[in-house]
Write an enzyme that holds these catalytic residues in place. Structure first.
Site, PDB file in Angstrom:
ATOM      1  N   ARG A 197      69.086 -48.413  40.407  1.00  0.00           N
ATOM      2  CA  ARG A 197      69.847 -48.661  41.640  1.00  0.00           C
ATOM      3  C   ARG A 197      70.122 -47.332  42.331  1.00  0.00           C
ATOM      4  O   ARG A 197      70.041 -47.209  43.545  1.00  0.00           O
ATOM      5  CB  ARG A 197      71.156 -49.409  41.356  1.00  0.00           C
ATOM      6  CG  ARG A 197      72.056 -49.469  42.580  1.00  0.00           C
ATOM      7  CD  ARG A 197      73.253 -50.417  42.490  1.00  0.00           C
ATOM      8  NE  ARG A 197      73.801 -50.618  41.188  1.00  0.00           N
ATOM      9  CZ  ARG A 197      74.572 -49.726  40.523  1.00  0.00           C
ATOM     10  NH1 ARG A 197      74.885 -48.565  41.057  1.00  0.00           N
ATOM     11  NH2 ARG A 197      75.032 -50.021  39.329  1.00  0.00           N
TER      12      ARG A 197
ATOM     13  N   TYR B 284      68.946 -57.453  68.806  1.00  0.00           N
ATOM     14  CA  TYR B 284      68.426 -58.413  67.841  1.00  0.00           C
ATOM     15  C   TYR B 284      69.607 -59.271  67.351  1.00  0.00           C
ATOM     16  O   TYR B 284      70.669 -58.738  66.992  1.00  0.00           O
ATOM     17  CB  TYR B 284      67.766 -57.658  66.677  1.00  0.00           C
ATOM     18  CG  TYR B 284      67.541 -58.545  65.480  1.00  0.00           C
ATOM     19  CD1 TYR B 284      66.726 -59.666  65.577  1.00  0.00           C
ATOM     20  CD2 TYR B 284      68.152 -58.274  64.268  1.00  0.00           C
ATOM     21  CE1 TYR B 284      66.537 -60.495  64.489  1.00  0.00           C
ATOM     22  CE2 TYR B 284      67.965 -59.100  63.176  1.00  0.00           C
ATOM     23  CZ  TYR B 284      67.161 -60.213  63.295  1.00  0.00           C
ATOM     24  OH  TYR B 284      66.975 -61.045  62.221  1.00  0.00           O
TER      25      TYR B 284
ATOM     26  N   ASP C  58      67.854 -48.425  66.598  1.00  0.00           N
ATOM     27  CA  ASP C  58      66.978 -49.334  65.854  1.00  0.00           C
ATOM     28  C   ASP C  58      65.566 -49.124  66.400  1.00  0.00           C
ATOM     29  O   ASP C  58      65.260 -49.505  67.530  1.00  0.00           O
ATOM     30  CB  ASP C  58      67.457 -50.781  66.052  1.00  0.00           C
ATOM     31  CG  ASP C  58      66.633 -51.776  65.237  1.00  0.00           C
ATOM     32  OD1 ASP C  58      65.458 -51.488  64.948  1.00  0.00           O
ATOM     33  OD2 ASP C  58      67.163 -52.860  64.919  1.00  0.00           O
TER      34      ASP C  58
ATOM     35  N   LYS D   7      58.687 -55.148  59.364  1.00  0.00           N
ATOM     36  CA  LYS D   7      57.856 -55.337  60.548  1.00  0.00           C
ATOM     37  C   LYS D   7      56.653 -54.386  60.534  1.00  0.00           C
ATOM     38  O   LYS D   7      55.808 -54.494  59.668  1.00  0.00           O
ATOM     39  CB  LYS D   7      58.741 -55.189  61.786  1.00  0.00           C
ATOM     40  CG  LYS D   7      60.040 -56.029  61.721  1.00  0.00           C
ATOM     41  CD  LYS D   7      59.743 -57.484  61.650  1.00  0.00           C
ATOM     42  CE  LYS D   7      60.913 -58.447  61.481  1.00  0.00           C
ATOM     43  NZ  LYS D   7      62.220 -58.038  61.110  1.00  0.00           N
TER      44      LYS D   7
HETATM   45  N1  PLP Z   1      66.184 -54.977  63.804  1.00  0.00           N
HETATM   46  C1  PLP Z   1      65.251 -55.624  64.512  1.00  0.00           C
HETATM   47  C2  PLP Z   1      64.855 -55.124  65.864  1.00  0.00           C
HETATM   48  C3  PLP Z   1      64.668 -56.797  64.001  1.00  0.00           C
HETATM   49  O1  PLP Z   1      63.739 -57.442  64.727  1.00  0.00           O
HETATM   50  C4  PLP Z   1      65.082 -57.273  62.729  1.00  0.00           C
HETATM   51  C5  PLP Z   1      64.505 -58.507  62.164  1.00  0.00           C
HETATM   52  O2  PLP Z   1      63.881 -59.282  62.850  1.00  0.00           O
HETATM   53  C6  PLP Z   1      66.057 -56.554  62.036  1.00  0.00           C
HETATM   54  C7  PLP Z   1      66.576 -55.411  62.584  1.00  0.00           C
HETATM   55  C8  PLP Z   1      66.555 -57.036  60.689  1.00  0.00           C
HETATM   56  O3  PLP Z   1      65.635 -56.747  59.703  1.00  0.00           O
HETATM   57  P1  PLP Z   1      65.397 -57.657  58.377  1.00  0.00           P
HETATM   58  O4  PLP Z   1      64.931 -58.993  58.837  1.00  0.00           O
HETATM   59  O5  PLP Z   1      64.389 -56.873  57.603  1.00  0.00           O
HETATM   60  O6  PLP Z   1      66.724 -57.741  57.695  1.00  0.00           O
END
Ligand code: PLP
Length: 409
Positions: free
Chosen positions: A55, A113, A186, A211
């Site tokens: 961890r 998001y 992000d 992604k």
């Molecule tokens: N940030 C963006 C722009 C996203 O599109 C997503 C998920 O679709 C996330 C964060 C969250 O990531 P996760 O689904 O890996 O938790």
């Protein structure tokens, strides 16, 4: 494990080599998947390479964390600090716990998001964190939303999911820093290949590595990359006494424990190696698809920052090295949108994005259902596509047949 310094190398070289020197024991060219929870100590406290319990740290995860940090570190800057998590939201959760306290205020995009919004508004809201959703393209509106002494985080997504909104990272960094707040970006949609937020003054970069970094729709993960020497806002310290954000994140990563497991870290690292070549193809295909959609009579609006018609095109051209593989479009009616996403054959109807295969979805009913009824609600005639790396002609003809008006019965 890393011995070579790759800081001066180009992006693809860093993605392939940073943190990934051949295994010192066997010479294995690819970092092994260290499927171990614990490590033999040479006498109490005699750790080999600092490894004690998985961890806290695991060599496969270290390789990924080093490579991601190298990918996001701007030329000439001090090496940034990477940490890998079980998902993008786990990364976000860990960061927010590390820097926020009850009574703090967060500014976030009015088209963030949906999962990030849900985390900040509904999870952190219950712990006394307030938030304001603002159009981040309007820098004056962002400055007006700042609550002096209380705003601790300015959360940026550029391009945004799913409206592909663009905001000016350098201008927002100035607003955040004037307010004594952190500028968090992000960078999931752009990827470090196309955009390096730390070069424009961002303090922290967030990724859903699920992604484009993973790139093959086969692993869920997240990451934080923190610039070196960023103090925790409000002059606070982490529970272990450290005063900088990177140390606080490290503390919370171990204390909360939402880490990337070794196999997820290995898959993500494997994806990162080919990010540059995949992104080149993703964006060439996305531009071709966007241009096709722009001329289609059933399409009322195409949202792709690579099109000159996009309101954020100039800012995107300044701060990005390309425009990415995501685009959305509107078709006038919800029923038409639902019909289109149901009729494609090359584009698969599914949530998520950034894999080699093209995906299509209806954000209002799928990825962004959690923001229905909020300030972040998305148009119901919106279709979002993640343009994959198949042949562009096949993608265009698939959308063409899906958009073909149906003959009324
Ligand atoms: N940030 C963006 C722009 C996203 O599109 C997503 C998920 O679709 C996330 C964060 C969250 O990531 P996760 O689904 O890996 O938790």
């Amino acid at each position: 494990m890393t011995t070579h310094d790759w800081t001066d190398a180009g992006f693809a070289t860093r993605a392939i080599h940073a943190g990934q020197d051949p295994d010192p024991t066997t010479g294995a060219v690819v970092p092994p998947v260290y499927l171990t929870s614990t490590y033999k100590q040479d006498g109490v406290g005699g750790l080999r390479g600092g490894y004690e319990y998985s961890r806290s740290a695991n060599p496969t995860r270290t390789a990924l964390e080093t490579a991601l940090a190298a990918a996001e570190t701007p030329a000439g800057a001090a090496p940034a600090h990477g940490s890998a998590f079980a998902s993008g939201l786990a990364a976000e959760d860990t960061l927010l716990r590390a820097v926020l306290r009850p009574g703090d205020h967060v500014i976030l995009p009015d088209d963030a998001y949906g999962g990030s919004y849900r985390l900040i508004a509904r999870v952190f809201g219950a712990w006394g964190i307030e938030h304001t959703a603002v159009d981040l393209a309007d820098v004056d509106a962002v400055a007006a939303a700042v609550r002096p002494g209380t705003t601790r985080v300015l959360w940026v997504e550029t391009p945004t999911n799913p409206l592909l909104g663009i905001s000016d990272i350098a201008a927002l960094a100035a607003v955040a820093h004037d307010a004594g707040a952190l500028l968090v970006v992000d960078n999931t949609f752009a990827t470090p290949y196309l955009q390096t937020p730390l070069a424009f003054g961002a303090d922290v970069v967030v990724h859903s590595t699920t992604k484009y970094v993973g790139g093959h729709s086969d692993v869920v993960g997240g990451a934080l990359v923190v610039a070196d020497g960023v103090p925790i806002p409000g002059g606070r310290s982490a529970p272990d006494g450290s005063a900088d954000v990177a140390a606080a994140v490290r503390f919370h990563q171990n204390a909360s424990g939402a880490v990337a497991d070794p196999f997820a870290a290995w898959l993500t690292l494997r994806g990162l190696k080919t990010l540059a070549v995949r992104m080149d193809r993703h964006q060439a295909n996305a531009l071709a698809v966007a241009k096709f959609l722009e001329t289609h009579p059933s399409v009322t609006r195409v949202l792709y920052p690579g099109l000159e018609s996009h309101p954020g095109h100039e800012v995107a051209a300044r701060q990005m090295r390309g425009f990415g593989g995501m685009l959305s479009f509107q078709v006038g009616f919800e029923a038409t949108a639902l019909d289109v996403v149901d009729r494609t054959r090359v584009f698969t109807l599914a949530e998520s994005l950034g894999g080699v295969e093209s995906l299509i979805e209806h954000p209002g009913r799928m990825t962004h259902a959690s923001v229905a009824g909020s300030a972040l609600e998305v148009p119901d005639d919106l279709v979002r596509v993640s343009v994959g790396i198949e042949d562009a002609a096949d993608l265009i003809s698939d959308l063409e047949q899906a958009l073909e008006p149906r003959v009324s019965p």
